[in-house]
Design an enzyme around this catalytic site. Structure first.
Site, mmCIF file in Angstrom:
data_model
loop_
_atom_site.group_PDB
_atom_site.id
_atom_site.type_symbol
_atom_site.label_atom_id
_atom_site.label_comp_id
_atom_site.label_asym_id
_atom_site.label_seq_id
_atom_site.Cartn_x
_atom_site.Cartn_y
_atom_site.Cartn_z
ATOM 1 N N THR A 176 38.561 64.249 51.872
ATOM 2 C CA THR A 176 39.381 63.555 52.876
ATOM 3 C C THR A 176 39.337 64.313 54.197
ATOM 4 O O THR A 176 39.172 63.726 55.267
ATOM 5 C CB THR A 176 40.833 63.406 52.381
ATOM 6 O OG1 THR A 176 40.882 62.417 51.348
ATOM 7 C CG2 THR A 176 41.760 62.970 53.515
ATOM 8 N N ASN A 233 34.098 54.296 44.740
ATOM 9 C CA ASN A 233 35.031 54.929 43.813
ATOM 10 C C ASN A 233 35.662 53.949 42.840
ATOM 11 O O ASN A 233 36.097 54.335 41.756
ATOM 12 C CB ASN A 233 36.131 55.666 44.593
ATOM 13 C CG ASN A 233 36.732 54.828 45.701
ATOM 14 O OD1 ASN A 233 36.032 54.421 46.625
ATOM 15 N ND2 ASN A 233 38.014 54.574 45.626
ATOM 16 N N GLN A 284 31.591 60.348 44.876
ATOM 17 C CA GLN A 284 31.348 59.768 43.555
ATOM 18 C C GLN A 284 29.899 59.894 43.113
ATOM 19 O O GLN A 284 29.524 59.374 42.058
ATOM 20 C CB GLN A 284 31.770 58.296 43.547
ATOM 21 C CG GLN A 284 33.238 58.055 43.841
ATOM 22 C CD GLN A 284 34.157 58.613 42.776
ATOM 23 O OE1 GLN A 284 33.756 58.818 41.618
ATOM 24 N NE2 GLN A 284 35.412 58.862 43.131
ATOM 25 N N SER A 307 33.923 66.567 47.075
ATOM 26 C CA SER A 307 35.070 67.350 46.597
ATOM 27 C C SER A 307 34.780 67.888 45.209
ATOM 28 O O SER A 307 34.290 67.155 44.337
ATOM 29 C CB SER A 307 36.343 66.496 46.535
ATOM 30 O OG SER A 307 36.941 66.351 47.792
ATOM 31 N N ALA A 308 35.151 69.142 44.969
ATOM 32 C CA ALA A 308 34.856 69.783 43.690
ATOM 33 C C ALA A 308 35.576 69.129 42.515
ATOM 34 O O ALA A 308 35.048 69.076 41.405
ATOM 35 C CB ALA A 308 35.218 71.267 43.754
ATOM 36 N N THR A 327 41.276 81.775 56.339
ATOM 37 C CA THR A 327 40.864 82.626 55.228
ATOM 38 C C THR A 327 40.202 81.797 54.132
ATOM 39 O O THR A 327 40.722 80.749 53.734
ATOM 40 C CB THR A 327 42.083 83.362 54.642
ATOM 41 O OG1 THR A 327 42.701 84.121 55.683
ATOM 42 C CG2 THR A 327 41.669 84.293 53.515
ATOM 43 N N CYS A 369 44.165 57.265 45.851
ATOM 44 C CA CYS A 369 44.757 57.498 47.166
ATOM 45 C C CYS A 369 45.507 56.279 47.671
ATOM 46 O O CYS A 369 46.189 56.339 48.688
ATOM 47 C CB CYS A 369 43.679 57.898 48.171
ATOM 48 S SG CYS A 369 42.893 59.473 47.762
#
Length: 400
Positions: free
Chosen positions: A72, A153, A181, A201-202, A239, A326
């Site tokens: 996102t 998705n 996806q 995304s992991a 970080t 979502c």
């Protein structure tokens, strides 16, 4: 029995991934940008993970892969960077997205549109796929970006990104694909077609939540997202999430090595479940299975509200969905079903089952029996189904 079939929303963290991440919480916990020896303990893990990520998507060493918090964020970043670099400056005034993109793309496109940019929302055909010719017909010399997802998705439909990339290259237009996806479902190689930006995304391929990435092709512009330090080459200050990066690297390596299993064993499990579900009267699947990711079924049961089916499934310990997680808090009709022109009595009935490499035949047998019982119960109390005239046809019937 507990059965999780909502893997397009998120996946279980691979136990090996969790084991690889654990030391970076309590043993190798220093800020990697510090200069002391504690910080240097994190460097080998980051380097190895980034190599796995680059290799997993076929990125060249001169390309950039920027770590983000999720897709996102990455999707927002690409579209908003294009706005500030091209639209706001007056260089271009147009972008294109499909009408069934993830909410993170659609909502960002609508924001850009509210700021004066022309946005074309490309339609999908009755198979739930963007037509390449629609891209060609709408692209102009004022188009700054085309953003089309690689796989949907909700349906699992695989979009023709290679052909779309060729059209963009031909017209000198930047191309972005949301590959959330795609990773772990089929081979992803950014060198094999024209793509300037790619996001993932992991947590969609058995990695941790809260970490994703944005691939940026060598030489392509990208406005820094967060200003501050020099992390990620100055693209995104902050970080580094060392444990997340290590986990995503490990998950990427595992996903790539499991592709053959996904394309054979998981596909066979999916196909068998789908075959049995389609034996239930008045059921419809949107996209032909050969044009879908191997783990996904979006199926409609005439006369049954999707939320009602989810209630029965949930009571039986089965996790599924009515579409994008979502957007799951609103009870509007499924966006893909609306986009293909499904009638109202079908647009609210879609259920998505999405498998993973941890899904078993026993779980799917139990799911099938539960669905059969739920259909019988819910249709028995459905006035819209009970009183439909014999031979009534609407929605997707014309296509199946």
């Amino acid at each position: 029995m507990q059965v999780y079939l909502d893997n397009n929303a998120t996946t279980i963290v691979d136990p090996h991934v969790f084991t690889a991440m654990e030391p970076y919480f309590v043993q190798k916990y220093a800020n990697p940008n510090s200069l002391h020896s504690f910080a240097s303990q994190t460097h080998p893990g980051i380097k190895a993970a980034m190599e796995k990520i680059y290799e997993g998507i076929g990125a060249h060493r001169d390309d950039s892969v920027v770590i983000t918090s999720c897709a996102t964020e990455s999707n927002n970043w690409v579209l908003k960077s294009i706005y500030f670099e091209y639209i706001l400056t007056g260089k271009k005034n147009h972008i294109m997205v499909s009408e069934v993109e993830h909410p993170s793309v659609i909502a960002t496109a609508k924001w850009i549109e509210s700021m004066g940019c022309k946005v074309t929302y490309l339609p999908i055909n009755n198979e739930g796929i963007v037509d390449v010719e629609a891209v060609r017909d709408n692209i102009t010399n004022k188009t700054a970006l085309v953003s089309i997802m690689w796989a949907n998705n909700e349906t699992g439909a695989i979009f023709p990104v290679e052909e779309i990339g060729d059209i963009c290259e031909e017209h000198g237009v930047l191309f972005h694909t949301d590959a959330v996806q795609a990773i772990g479902k089929f081979s992803v190689d950014v060198q094999s077609f024209n793509v300037d930006y790619l996001t993932f995304s992991a947590h969609k391929f058995h990695g941790p939540k809260g970490v994703g990435a944005l691939y940026v092709k060598k030489g392509k512009e990208l406005m820094p997202l967060l200003h501050g330090g020099a992390q990620m080459g100055g693209y995104r200050s902050g970080t580094l999430n060392v444990a997340g990066i290590v986990g995503m690297g490990m998950a990427m390596e595992a996903a790539v090595s499991a592709l053959k299993f996904e394309m054979t064993e998981i596909r066979e499990l999916r196909d068998n479940l789908e075959d049995e579900l389609l034996k239930i009267k008045d059921t419809f699947v949107v996209t032909p299975r050969e044009k879908r990711t191997p783990n996904t079924i979006l199926i409609s049961f005439r006369g049954i509200e999707g939320e009602s089916m989810l209630w029965d499934l949930n009571r039986a310990g089965i996790g599924a969905s009515t579409g994008s997680a979502c957007a799951s808090e609103d009870l509007e009709a499924n966006s893909v079903m609306e986009a293909i022109g499904a009638a109202e009595d079908l647009a609210h009935t879609a259920i998505r089952f999405s498998l993973s490499r941890y899904t078993t035949k026993e779980e799917l047998d139990y799911t099938l029996k539960t669905v059969q019982n739920a259909v019988a119960r819910l249709r028995g109390i459905s006035s819209s189904y009970a009183y439909a005239p014999e031979g009534h046809k609407s929605g997707l019937d014309a296509h199946h």
